[in-house]
Design an enzyme around this catalytic site. Structure first.
Site, short mmCIF file in Angstrom:
data_model
loop_
_atom_site.label_atom_id
_atom_site.label_comp_id
_atom_site.label_asym_id
_atom_site.label_seq_id
_atom_site.Cartn_x
_atom_site.Cartn_y
_atom_site.Cartn_z
N TYR A 147 0.79 -1.23 0.00
CA TYR A 147 0.00 0.00 0.00
C TYR A 147 0.82 1.29 0.00
O TYR A 147 0.26 2.37 -0.03
CB TYR A 147 -0.95 0.01 1.22
CG TYR A 147 -2.24 -0.73 0.97
CD1 TYR A 147 -2.26 -2.12 0.88
CD2 TYR A 147 -3.44 -0.04 0.83
CE1 TYR A 147 -3.44 -2.80 0.65
CE2 TYR A 147 -4.64 -0.72 0.60
CZ TYR A 147 -4.63 -2.09 0.51
OH TYR A 147 -5.80 -2.76 0.29
N LYS A 198 2.96 -15.13 3.35
CA LYS A 198 3.15 -15.97 2.17
C LYS A 198 4.65 -16.16 1.99
O LYS A 198 5.21 -15.94 0.91
CB LYS A 198 2.48 -15.29 0.96
CG LYS A 198 2.41 -16.14 -0.29
CD LYS A 198 1.52 -17.37 -0.19
CE LYS A 198 1.70 -18.23 -1.43
NZ LYS A 198 1.04 -19.55 -1.28
N ASP A 231 -3.10 -18.38 1.83
CA ASP A 231 -4.07 -19.15 1.04
C ASP A 231 -4.74 -20.21 1.92
O ASP A 231 -5.95 -20.40 1.90
CB ASP A 231 -3.42 -19.76 -0.22
CG ASP A 231 -2.10 -20.47 0.06
OD1 ASP A 231 -1.57 -20.36 1.19
OD2 ASP A 231 -1.59 -21.15 -0.87
N ASP A 255 -6.50 -6.84 4.19
CA ASP A 255 -7.61 -6.25 3.43
C ASP A 255 -8.52 -7.37 2.92
O ASP A 255 -9.74 -7.31 3.07
CB ASP A 255 -7.05 -5.44 2.26
CG ASP A 255 -8.15 -4.85 1.40
OD1 ASP A 255 -9.08 -4.26 1.97
OD2 ASP A 255 -8.07 -4.99 0.16
N ASP A 259 -12.61 -8.90 4.49
CA ASP A 259 -13.88 -9.02 3.76
C ASP A 259 -14.42 -10.45 3.86
O ASP A 259 -15.62 -10.66 4.03
CB ASP A 259 -13.70 -8.65 2.28
CG ASP A 259 -13.73 -7.13 2.04
OD1 ASP A 259 -13.41 -6.39 2.98
OD2 ASP A 259 -14.09 -6.72 0.92
C1 IPM Z 1 -10.52 -1.04 3.21
C2 IPM Z 1 -10.71 -0.57 1.78
C3 IPM Z 1 -9.52 0.29 1.36
C4 IPM Z 1 -8.28 -0.55 1.52
C5 IPM Z 1 -9.62 0.88 -0.04
C6 IPM Z 1 -10.85 1.76 -0.18
C7 IPM Z 1 -8.39 1.62 -0.47
O1 IPM Z 1 -10.89 -1.65 0.94
O2 IPM Z 1 -10.47 -0.19 4.11
O3 IPM Z 1 -10.45 -2.24 3.44
O4 IPM Z 1 -7.93 -1.32 0.61
O5 IPM Z 1 -7.64 -0.47 2.57
MN MN Z 2 -10.98 -3.57 1.96
#
Ligand code: IPM
Ligand code: MN
Length: 371
Positions: A147, A198, A231, A255, A259
């Site tokens: 990042y 990884k 993974d 990240d 999710d």
């Molecule tokens: C998160 C989001 C951000 C990230 C994006 C919007 C840049 O997906 O906060 O998880 O990747 O960190």
């Molecule tokens: Mn995210």
């Protein structure tokens, strides 16, 4: 400096509120509604100051994160609450990168804490899993890795184009997030911590993660530490989520698995996060994005933003107020006083109203039994 603007004066907490774009605006309005209700119920003072940073402002005058913003936030505020950033009119996401990633980097918010907590069995897509199985926290390194924006494009647009994106891992950066995760585990009486990388393929950057982890875990013999390659971790999170209590990983992997974790616990509508610098101002936000097509329609689920506000209060030492918000959210999920994604039939504003009302009715009680 105007003394009234000093944070911490008279026990008042000063919160910078950045609703941002899209549904960020809708859900932040409900989070601030709930914050006001809980402060009133507890007889406490909160000062919420709104900032218009986002796509509209950027398109109007070209400003993303105003000059000196980070200094001002550090000096004048106890915490920052963000809605979401992202707007189809800014396809480059320049403003979002400057504001959100800009604050993460400039305020050195090196911990991204993302709790994964199933509030109701019915909400998980996994068969035969209950609240007990899906209850862990992901600590995502938040200031390094892929990042950092180091790299470049050579011969752009030609068949010989080359794109390079550097993955930066520093000993200090890796050590502080791993140590933070271990400390968190210890302070919360959690017994298991898993580091994920990884290192079988990323033999320099993640070799560093391996070596630092091996070193730091020696100091935490009371905590059972384990390791999965990322993974395999993704697979294990689905196969046997109950094995996890604390997960620590790099920025990119954090990240992705946050999710995945959010979905295990009922989806993005319920996933909060804290971008933390233990020694300075921290930023709290829902994990979800700005979902432009749902903006302004009173249909977005505000619970993730409300849970982020609760994490913020907890971080500021208002544990009872945070617990009151969490209790109200649990009740709303249980009683289906929610938006349709969680099986209810309320709008965004009505969920906020219901929670504010519930908190006023229940009041704020001390969560811990006094000895
Ligand atoms: C998160 C989001 C951000 C990230 C994006 C919007 C840049 O997906 O906060 O998880 O990747 O960190
Ligand atoms: Mn995210």
């Amino acid at each position: 400096m105007n003394p009234a603007k000093l944070k911490g004066a008279n026990g008042i907490k000063r919160i910078a509120v950045i609703p941002g774009d899209g549904i960020g605006v809708d859900v932040t309005a409900e989070a601030t509604k709930v914050l006001r209700a809980v402060a009133a119920a507890a007889g406490r003072s909160l000062e919420l100051v709104e900032f218009d940073w986002g796509a509209d402002r950027y398109l109007r005058d070209g400003v993303t994160l105003p000059q000196g913003a980070e200094e001002m936030l550090r000096r004048e505020f106890d915490a920052i609450l963000v809605g979401a950033l992202g707007d189809p009119r800014v396809p480059s996401m320049k403003h979002a990168a400057d504001i959100l990633l800009g604050l993460r980097f400039k305020l050195d918010l090196f911990v991204n804490a993302r709790p994964i907590e199933l509030l109701d069995t019915a909400l998980t897509p996994l068969r035969d899993r209950t609240e007990r199985d899906i209850h862990f926290i992901v600590f995502r390194e938040n200031t390094e890795g892929l990042y950092v924006g180091m790299g470049g494009i050579f011969k752009k647009g030609t068949p010989d184009e080359i794109a390079i994106q550097e993955d930066v891992n520093t000993r200090k950066g890796v050590e502080r997030i791993i140590r933070y995760a271990f400390e968190y585990a210890r302070q919360h009486q959690l017994r298991r911590l898993c580091m994920s990388d990884k290192s079988n393929a990323l033999t320099y950057g993640h070799d560093l993660w391996q070596r630092v982890f091996a070193q730091v875990k020696e100091e935490y013999a009371d905590i059972e530490s384990s390791h999965w390659y990322i993974d395999a971790l993704a697979m294990q999170m689905v196969k046997d989520p109950g094995q996890f209590q604390v997960i620590v990983t790099c920025n990119m992997f954090g990240d992705i698995i946050s999710d995945l974790g959010a979905q295990l616990a009922g989806g993005m509508g319920l996933a909060p996060s804290g971008n933390i610098n233990p020694e300075s101002v921290s930023l709290f936000e829902p994990v979800h994005g700005s979902a432009p097509k749902y903006a302004g329609k009173n249909i977005a689920n505000p619970l993730a933003a409300i849970l982020a506000a609760s994490m913020m209060l907890d971080h500021l030492g208002w544990a009872d107020e945070a617990a009151a918000i969490n209790a109200a959210v649990r009740a709303s999920v249980r009683e289906k006083q929610t938006t349709p994604d969680l099986g209810g039939s309320l709008g965004t504003r009505e969920v906020g109203d219901w929670l504010a009302n519930q908190i006023s009715k229940q009041g704020v009680a001390p969560v811990r039994v006094q000895q």
